[in-house]
Design a protein around this motif. Sequence first.
Motif, PDB file in Angstrom:
ATOM      1  N   GLY A   1      39.659  37.512  27.624  1.00 34.49           N
ATOM      2  CA  GLY A   1      39.863  38.904  27.890  1.00 34.49           C
ATOM      3  C   GLY A   1      39.867  39.191  29.385  1.00 34.49           C
ATOM      4  N   LEU A   2      40.064  40.431  29.677  1.00 33.30           N
ATOM      5  CA  LEU A   2      40.127  40.898  31.057  1.00 33.30           C
ATOM      6  C   LEU A   2      38.751  40.852  31.701  1.00 33.30           C
ATOM      7  CD1 LEU A   2      41.831  42.258  33.306  1.00 33.30           C
ATOM      8  CD2 LEU A   2      41.125  44.455  32.317  1.00 33.30           C
ATOM      9  N   VAL A   3      38.650  40.223  32.854  1.00 28.89           N
ATOM     10  CA  VAL A   3      37.408  40.167  33.620  1.00 28.89           C
ATOM     11  C   VAL A   3      37.431  41.311  34.628  1.00 28.89           C
ATOM     12  CG1 VAL A   3      36.021  38.804  35.232  1.00 28.89           C
ATOM     13  CG2 VAL A   3      37.255  37.670  33.382  1.00 28.89           C
ATOM     14  N   THR A   4      36.451  42.212  34.529  1.00 26.28           N
ATOM     15  CA  THR A   4      36.400  43.333  35.471  1.00 26.28           C
ATOM     16  C   THR A   4      35.220  43.241  36.425  1.00 26.28           C
ATOM     17  OG1 THR A   4      35.214  44.711  33.873  1.00 26.28           O
ATOM     18  CG2 THR A   4      37.632  44.893  33.915  1.00 26.28           C
ATOM     19  N   ASP A   5      34.348  42.271  36.218  1.00 22.46           N
ATOM     20  CA  ASP A   5      33.255  42.047  37.163  1.00 22.46           C
ATOM     21  C   ASP A   5      33.830  41.471  38.450  1.00 22.46           C
ATOM     22  OD1 ASP A   5      31.387  42.822  35.235  1.00 22.46           O
ATOM     23  OD2 ASP A   5      31.107  40.769  34.534  1.00 22.46           O
ATOM     24  N   ASN A   6      33.192  41.773  39.578  1.00 24.72           N
ATOM     25  CA  ASN A   6      33.647  41.241  40.860  1.00 24.72           C
ATOM     26  C   ASN A   6      33.575  39.718  40.838  1.00 24.72           C
ATOM     27  OD1 ASN A   6      34.354  41.102  43.644  1.00 24.72           O
ATOM     28  ND2 ASN A   6      32.202  40.737  44.085  1.00 24.72           N
ATOM     29  N   ARG A   7      34.670  39.094  41.232  1.00 31.95           N
ATOM     30  CA  ARG A   7      34.705  37.632  41.289  1.00 31.95           C
ATOM     31  C   ARG A   7      34.910  37.134  42.711  1.00 31.95           C
ATOM     32  NH1 ARG A   7      38.395  35.434  36.571  1.00 31.95           N
ATOM     33  NH2 ARG A   7      37.234  33.546  37.038  1.00 31.95           N
ATOM     34  N   PHE A   8      34.963  38.048  43.670  1.00 29.32           N
ATOM     35  CA  PHE A   8      35.145  37.674  45.067  1.00 29.32           C
ATOM     36  C   PHE A   8      33.790  37.450  45.723  1.00 29.32           C
ATOM     37  CE2 PHE A   8      39.246  39.815  44.462  1.00 29.32           C
ATOM     38  CZ  PHE A   8      40.092  38.908  45.070  1.00 29.32           C
ATOM     39  N   ALA A   9      33.679  36.365  46.493  1.00 31.22           N
ATOM     40  CA  ALA A   9      32.462  36.136  47.271  1.00 31.22           C
ATOM     41  C   ALA A   9      32.306  37.235  48.317  1.00 31.22           C
ATOM     42  CB  ALA A   9      32.516  34.766  47.945  1.00 31.22           C
ATOM     43  N   ASP A  10      33.431  37.757  48.814  1.00 32.39           N
ATOM     44  CA  ASP A  10      33.428  38.815  49.827  1.00 32.39           C
ATOM     45  C   ASP A  10      34.439  39.880  49.407  1.00 32.39           C
ATOM     46  OD1 ASP A  10      33.498  40.433  52.072  1.00 32.39           O
ATOM     47  OD2 ASP A  10      33.863  38.788  53.487  1.00 32.39           O
ATOM     48  N   PRO A  11      34.026  40.826  48.549  1.00 27.86           N
ATOM     49  CA  PRO A  11      34.968  41.832  48.062  1.00 27.86           C
ATOM     50  C   PRO A  11      35.537  42.716  49.170  1.00 27.86           C
ATOM     51  CG  PRO A  11      32.744  42.307  47.287  1.00 27.86           C
ATOM     52  CD  PRO A  11      32.709  40.975  47.962  1.00 27.86           C
ATOM     53  N   ASP A  12      34.768  42.963  50.219  1.00 24.65           N
ATOM     54  CA  ASP A  12      35.282  43.765  51.339  1.00 24.65           C
ATOM     55  C   ASP A  12      36.449  43.058  52.015  1.00 24.65           C
ATOM     56  OD1 ASP A  12      33.463  45.823  50.906  1.00 24.65           O
ATOM     57  OD2 ASP A  12      32.000  44.991  52.310  1.00 24.65           O
ATOM     58  N   ARG A  13      36.370  41.749  52.136  1.00 25.58           N
ATOM     59  CA  ARG A  13      37.472  40.983  52.728  1.00 25.58           C
ATOM     60  C   ARG A  13      38.736  41.117  51.878  1.00 25.58           C
ATOM     61  NH1 ARG A  13      38.000  34.447  53.307  1.00 25.58           N
ATOM     62  NH2 ARG A  13      40.052  34.477  54.249  1.00 25.58           N
ATOM     63  N   ALA A  14      38.579  41.034  50.557  1.00 29.59           N
ATOM     64  CA  ALA A  14      39.726  41.167  49.660  1.00 29.59           C
ATOM     65  C   ALA A  14      40.361  42.549  49.827  1.00 29.59           C
ATOM     66  CB  ALA A  14      39.295  40.949  48.208  1.00 29.59           C
ATOM     67  N   PHE A  15      39.537  43.579  49.908  1.00 26.06           N
ATOM     68  CA  PHE A  15      40.053  44.934  50.100  1.00 26.06           C
ATOM     69  C   PHE A  15      40.800  45.034  51.429  1.00 26.06           C
ATOM     70  CE2 PHE A  15      39.579  49.340  51.559  1.00 26.06           C
ATOM     71  CZ  PHE A  15      40.206  49.996  50.518  1.00 26.06           C
ATOM     72  N   ARG A  16      40.214  44.486  52.487  1.00 32.98           N
ATOM     73  CA  ARG A  16      40.873  44.509  53.807  1.00 32.98           C
ATOM     74  C   ARG A  16      42.204  43.773  53.768  1.00 32.98           C
ATOM     75  NH1 ARG A  16      35.621  43.482  55.535  1.00 32.98           N
ATOM     76  NH2 ARG A  16      36.123  41.295  55.909  1.00 32.98           N
ATOM     77  N   GLN A  17      42.269  42.654  53.065  1.00 36.39           N
ATOM     78  CA  GLN A  17      43.528  41.905  52.957  1.00 36.39           C
ATOM     79  C   GLN A  17      44.614  42.765  52.310  1.00 36.39           C
ATOM     80  OE1 GLN A  17      41.601  38.451  50.961  1.00 36.39           O
ATOM     81  NE2 GLN A  17      42.986  37.253  52.260  1.00 36.39           N
ATOM     82  N   LEU A  18      44.259  43.495  51.262  1.00 39.58           N
ATOM     83  CA  LEU A  18      45.230  44.354  50.600  1.00 39.58           C
ATOM     84  C   LEU A  18      45.683  45.494  51.507  1.00 39.58           C
ATOM     85  CD1 LEU A  18      43.575  44.452  47.078  1.00 39.58           C
ATOM     86  CD2 LEU A  18      45.737  43.345  47.693  1.00 39.58           C
ATOM     87  N   ILE A  19      44.755  46.074  52.247  1.00 41.80           N
ATOM     88  CA  ILE A  19      45.094  47.164  53.171  1.00 41.80           C
ATOM     89  C   ILE A  19      45.955  46.636  54.312  1.00 41.80           C
ATOM     90  CG2 ILE A  19      44.142  48.840  54.810  1.00 41.80           C
ATOM     91  CD1 ILE A  19      43.798  49.525  51.787  1.00 41.80           C
ATOM     92  N   GLU A  20      45.572  45.508  54.871  1.00 45.71           N
ATOM     93  CA  GLU A  20      46.318  44.935  55.996  1.00 45.71           C
ATOM     94  C   GLU A  20      47.744  44.549  55.600  1.00 45.71           C
ATOM     95  OE1 GLU A  20      45.740  44.594  59.326  1.00 45.71           O
ATOM     96  OE2 GLU A  20      43.998  45.865  58.922  1.00 45.71           O
ATOM     97  N   ALA A  21      47.934  44.117  54.370  1.00 44.91           N
ATOM     98  CA  ALA A  21      49.266  43.732  53.911  1.00 44.91           C
ATOM     99  C   ALA A  21      50.232  44.911  53.957  1.00 44.91           C
ATOM    100  CB  ALA A  21      49.195  43.169  52.490  1.00 44.91           C
TER     101      ALA A  21
END
Length: 65
Positions: A1-21
């Motif tokens: 099933g769909l995993v909705t728990d955070n799986r990123f070691a650094d979720p802020d970095r993932a968010f920044r990557q999406l914004i920077e893109a």
Amino acid sequence: GLVTDNRFADPDRAFRQLIEARRGLSPEEAAALDARLVLLLANHIGDHAVLEQAIAAARAVPTAD
């Protein structure tokens, strides 16, 4: 099933990557990037049931109108 728990070691970095893109793109270019990213990630998932769950979860999130 769909995993909705955070799986990123650094979720802020993932968010920044999406914004920077999206930085420097017009709204239309950003929307096109988002669409391509969604298709790439959906293909990576490769499971129709999980994709259906993800779509339902994304649609259930209220928007700020």
